[in-house]
Design a protein around this motif. Structure first.
Motif, PDB file in Angstrom:
ATOM      1  N   ASP A 143       0.892  -1.321  -0.111  1.00  0.00           N
ATOM      2  CA  ASP A 143       0.036  -0.012   0.058  1.00  0.00           C
ATOM      3  C   ASP A 143       0.997   1.261  -0.069  1.00  0.00           C
ATOM      4  O   ASP A 143       1.713   1.531   0.867  1.00  0.00           O
ATOM      5  N   SER A 145       0.087   4.316   0.366  1.00  0.00           N
ATOM      6  CA  SER A 145      -0.261   5.316   1.127  1.00  0.00           C
ATOM      7  C   SER A 145       0.250   5.072   2.558  1.00  0.00           C
ATOM      8  O   SER A 145       0.363   5.932   3.322  1.00  0.00           O
ATOM      9  N   MET A 187      -0.385   7.660  -4.311  1.00  0.00           N
ATOM     10  CA  MET A 187      -1.359   6.791  -4.483  1.00  0.00           C
ATOM     11  C   MET A 187      -2.124   7.212  -5.893  1.00  0.00           C
ATOM     12  O   MET A 187      -2.245   6.514  -6.646  1.00  0.00           O
TER      13      MET A 187
END
Length: 552
Positions: A143, A145, A187
């Motif tokens: 991920d 983020s 992102m």
């Protein structure tokens, strides 16, 4: 004029067939052995002396190979391999050369036994296909983020370099710079492959100060001062105009003639020049800028008019600096002052000229929507700063690869050992001669963990045997590798050492395909003119001419 004579550039005899293949293998192994000690956090340094007697100390494989002078064509090809890896993914330049050298080494016995190179290459390419599938099995998606994950990956990539003491600062600088170039959000930039950090994230090195003073500036830093001493050196939220034209009188070409007949004529010429420059300045003043930056010159008269209007100016900026300023401020580069419009004017957060050491630096910073940045590096000496810059480029490349494909594989040789054990099992099901070169790739893949262990100074045979046994016994042990600092076997998940999938896949692919290319070569010839052969030909031609009968 003598025709070029075909000669081999290393020996006087021409090499072909098996001789050429074995010579290429030897050259590839020699280049790989040269930078083998540059792999891992315990890597040794190389001292490079350039033709101007300048000295560079580095452990970066690409930098070492780039400055090498070699004659053998296969060795040149290996050096080109490192450069290609650096341009493609920006990391893994040492690993790709070591792996390619090992693949060539495992191919040598089969060449000597008389197995045709086509069969060897076919086995290698089948092994490459299965190796990439095996690598994909142990990859994990992350991920973007989560800053901790991204930071951990970048740290593990630059942890093998000489500058691993300042890992945290380097990692922070790299991620911040890539984030700005990506538009401010990792992102949203996911899947982007066209983030150009080499062009839009410029590194400005200033010797002196402490490394902790290094920073990323959301804007542009130019090694320049304002052109007039009375111009403002600090402006908050300046309106910026970017030009690619000269603010001085354009001189005529060589064919232009001017005849002055009276004493007043020369004064009229000067007056016309002043009017022309004044008109250029009026076009600029019309859009009410606070800062003017041009790639060309600014005459004294133009400086006077601009200073009178309260406008600061910088001249002779580089083209790429102007392009970065356009991305940072939102201004458009204008090529004629007559074409200036309100929409061409950009806005910056702060313009400030600072004196650092003996040099003046103009900071155009705090630009809100900037997609260009400047990384200001401080350090004790130029040599240290050059090494920091090399490592910073690797860190930014790792971050870019994560954005393009947010997948990770375990580092520390764990991925290579997993591929090696997988290929060894699959090799048993392959029939015919192809089985031998196929299984050889499994042996070659172990060179990365083996080199990491060797550079730590531990018992290589014992450690590699234990690691191989761990991988064979259980598939869940596929994340176990070599701790590059201690030389022990550890789980890379717990240690937090990961590598971008894109880098590892490109490294394996490039190394095996390059080795296959070199094995296909069965003749090494040269079109370089041999002076001795040319002289011999001239002598033979003279003898023939004297022997010819004269015709009356």
């Amino acid at each position: 004029m003598n025709a070029p004579v075909l000669v081999l550039n290393t020996n006087t005899k021409r090499e072909n067939g098996r001789k050429a293949q074995l010579a290429n293998i030897m050259a590839g192994k020699t280049v790989a052995d040269l930078i083998r000690t540059c792999l891992g956090p315990k890597s040794m340094l190389k001292m490079l002396i350039d033709p101007q007697a300048g000295v560079t100390i580095t452990s970066d494989g690409n930098s070492v190979l780039r400055d090498l002078t070699v004659e053998h064509p296969a060795a040149k090809y290996m050096i080109e391999l490192s450069r290609t890896q650096d341009e493609t993914v920006g990391d893994g330049t040492t690993s790709v050369v070591i792996l390619c050298g090992e693949v060539l080494q495992v191919a040598e016995p089969w060449i000597q036994k008389g197995i045709h190179p086509t069969i060897i290459i076919s086995g290698f390419l089948d092994a490459l296909e299965d190796a990439l599938k095996s690598l994909h099995e142990i990859s994990t998606t992350i991920d973007l983020s989560d800053p901790k994950i991204v930071s951990g990956v970048v740290k593990s990539c630059i942890g093998t370099t000489f500058m691993n003491t300042w890992n945290d600062i380097l990692c922070k600088l790299a991620i911040e710079a890539v984030t700005i170039c990506a538009g401010g959000d990792l992102m949203k930039a996911k899947g982007k492959e066209d983030i150009d950090t080499k062009r839009y994230a410029r590194v400005e090195k200033i010797a002196g100060g402490d490394f902790s003073e290094s920073m990323v500036i959301k804007g542009v830093v130019l090694n320049k001062d304002v052109v007039h001493s009375k111009m403002r050196r600090r402006i908050v939220k300046p309106r910026v105009v970017l030009l690619d034209c000269s603010l001085e009188y354009t001189k005529g070409e060589s064919q232009t003639d001017v005849e002055v007949t009276t004493a007043t004529d020369f004064g009229k010429l000067i007056e016309l020049e002043e009017q022309y420059v004044k008109r250029l300045c009026e076009n600029i003043i019309r859009v009410k800028p606070d800062l003017v930056i041009t790639e060309k010159g600014i005459s004294d008269i133009a400086q006077h008019y601009l200073q009178k209007a309260g406008i600061s100016a910088l001249r002779r900026a580089r083209k790429n600096d102007n392009l970065r300023l356009a991305r940072a401020t939102g201004a458009s580069i204008v090529y004629r002052t007559e074409d200036l419009k309100e929409t061409d004017v950009g806005i910056a957060g702060l313009f400030e000229v600072k004196k650092i050491g003996d040099e003046y630096y103009a900071f155009i910073s705090e630009c809100e929507k900037s997609t260009a940045c400047t990384i200001l590096l401080r350090g004790g000496s130029k040599d240290v700063l050059n090494e920091v810059e090399r490592n910073l480029q690797d860190a930014m490349a790792s971050c870019k690869n994560l954005i393009a494909r947010p997948e990770l594989v375990p580092g520390g040789g764990a991925s290579e050992m997993h591929i090696a054990t997988t290929l060894s099992k699959k090799a048993k099901n392959i029939e015919g001669k192809k089985q031998w070169p196929y299984s050889s790739i499994a042996v070659a893949m172990e060179v990365i963990p083996r080199t990491l262990a060797a550079n730590c100074g531990v018992d290589v045979v014992k450690v590699i045997t234990e690691l191989r046994a761990k991988h064979i016994s259980n598939k869940e042990n596929s994340t176990f590798g070599i701790d590059g600092m201690k030389g022990t076997i550890v789980d890379m998940k717990e240690l937090g050492v990961w590598e971008p999938y894109e880098v590892k896949a490109q490294c394996i692919k490039t190394a095996i395909e390059a080795a296959c290319t070199l094995l296909r070569v069965d003749d090494v010839v040269s079109g370089i003119k041999n002076e001795n052969s040319g002289q011999q030909q001239n002598q033979m031609g003279t003898q023939q001419a004297t022997m010819m009968p004269q015709v009356e």
